[in-house]
Design a protein around this motif. Structure first.
Motif, mmCIF file in Angstrom:
data_model
loop_
_atom_site.group_PDB
_atom_site.id
_atom_site.type_symbol
_atom_site.label_atom_id
_atom_site.label_comp_id
_atom_site.label_asym_id
_atom_site.label_seq_id
_atom_site.Cartn_x
_atom_site.Cartn_y
_atom_site.Cartn_z
ATOM 1 N N ARG A 33 0.838 -1.212 0.000
ATOM 2 C CA ARG A 33 0.000 0.000 0.000
ATOM 3 C C ARG A 33 0.866 1.253 0.000
ATOM 4 N N LEU A 34 1.948 1.243 0.784
ATOM 5 C CA LEU A 34 2.846 2.403 0.799
ATOM 6 C C LEU A 34 3.553 2.565 -0.548
ATOM 7 N N ALA B 154 1.399 4.117 -3.221
ATOM 8 C CA ALA B 154 1.270 5.571 -3.042
ATOM 9 C C ALA B 154 2.622 6.269 -3.193
ATOM 10 N N MET C 176 -5.025 1.048 6.860
ATOM 11 C CA MET C 176 -4.108 1.656 5.894
ATOM 12 C C MET C 176 -4.850 2.601 4.959
ATOM 13 N N ASP C 177 -6.066 2.221 4.556
ATOM 14 C CA ASP C 177 -6.890 3.131 3.742
ATOM 15 C C ASP C 177 -7.086 4.445 4.466
ATOM 16 N N LEU D 23 -3.720 6.411 4.580
ATOM 17 C CA LEU D 23 -3.306 6.969 3.291
ATOM 18 C C LEU D 23 -4.206 8.110 2.828
ATOM 19 N N LEU E 31 -2.319 11.622 2.426
ATOM 20 C CA LEU E 31 -2.274 12.249 1.107
ATOM 21 C C LEU E 31 -3.072 13.547 1.062
#
Length: 161
Positions: free
Chosen positions: A72-73, A76, A146-147, A150, A154
């Protein structure tokens, strides 16, 4: 009296109430967000804590958590294996049929009075629940956190990312 004068008067009254109720020097939500998560879009190191024996018993592996979060990181463009700060700390604890997840963002902070810097948790979230002996349910919960991270990260770093 015209409606525009009444409307203008109400607007001024609302502004006066807001200014009166907001203490001087108090951080706004935007300031707090920037303190918690702003990093000028600096890539993040990942630290996943070792798992308890109960987690291993249900088939949960540290490597699976590491891969899910790292992926996930990376997607992004925020992952950095070399950095030491900022970093994202992931802790998954399993006891019996229950689990708890902590997700913490740590960054370097400067104390202007002393000139010292130190790492500190500036943003965190977590969840607790039951897993029904399903390791994939816990991984899905990590993914949901994590969603959340992020989206917030962001949003706060939008101009820099």
């Amino acid at each position: 009296m015209s409606l525009s004068v009444i409307s203008r008067g109400r607007s001024l009254l609302a502004l006066a109430v807001i200014l009166t109720l907001t203490p001087l020097g108090e951080a706004t939500s935007s300031d707090r967000d920037r303190f918690e998560l702003f990093s000028d879009c600096q890539p993040i190191y990942l630290l996943v804590e070792n798992l308890s024996p109960a987690a291993v018993e249900i088939g949960l592996a540290k490597e699976a958590i590491q891969a899910a979060v790292e992926s996930r990181l990376r997607s992004a463009q925020l992952y950095n294996l070399e950095a030491s700060t900022p970093f994202l700390y992931v802790y998954v604890h399993v006891v019996g049929i229950a689990f708890h997840i902590d997700l913490e963002y740590n960054k370097q902070l400067l104390d202007p009075a002393s000139g010292f810097t130190s790492r500190a948790i500036t943003w965190s979230t977590g969840t607790t629940g039951t897993h029904g002996r399903d390791a994939s349910f816990i991984l899905a919960s990590v993914s949901e956190l994590m969603d959340l991270f992020l989206v917030e990260f962001l949003r706060v770093n939008e101009g820099a990312c």
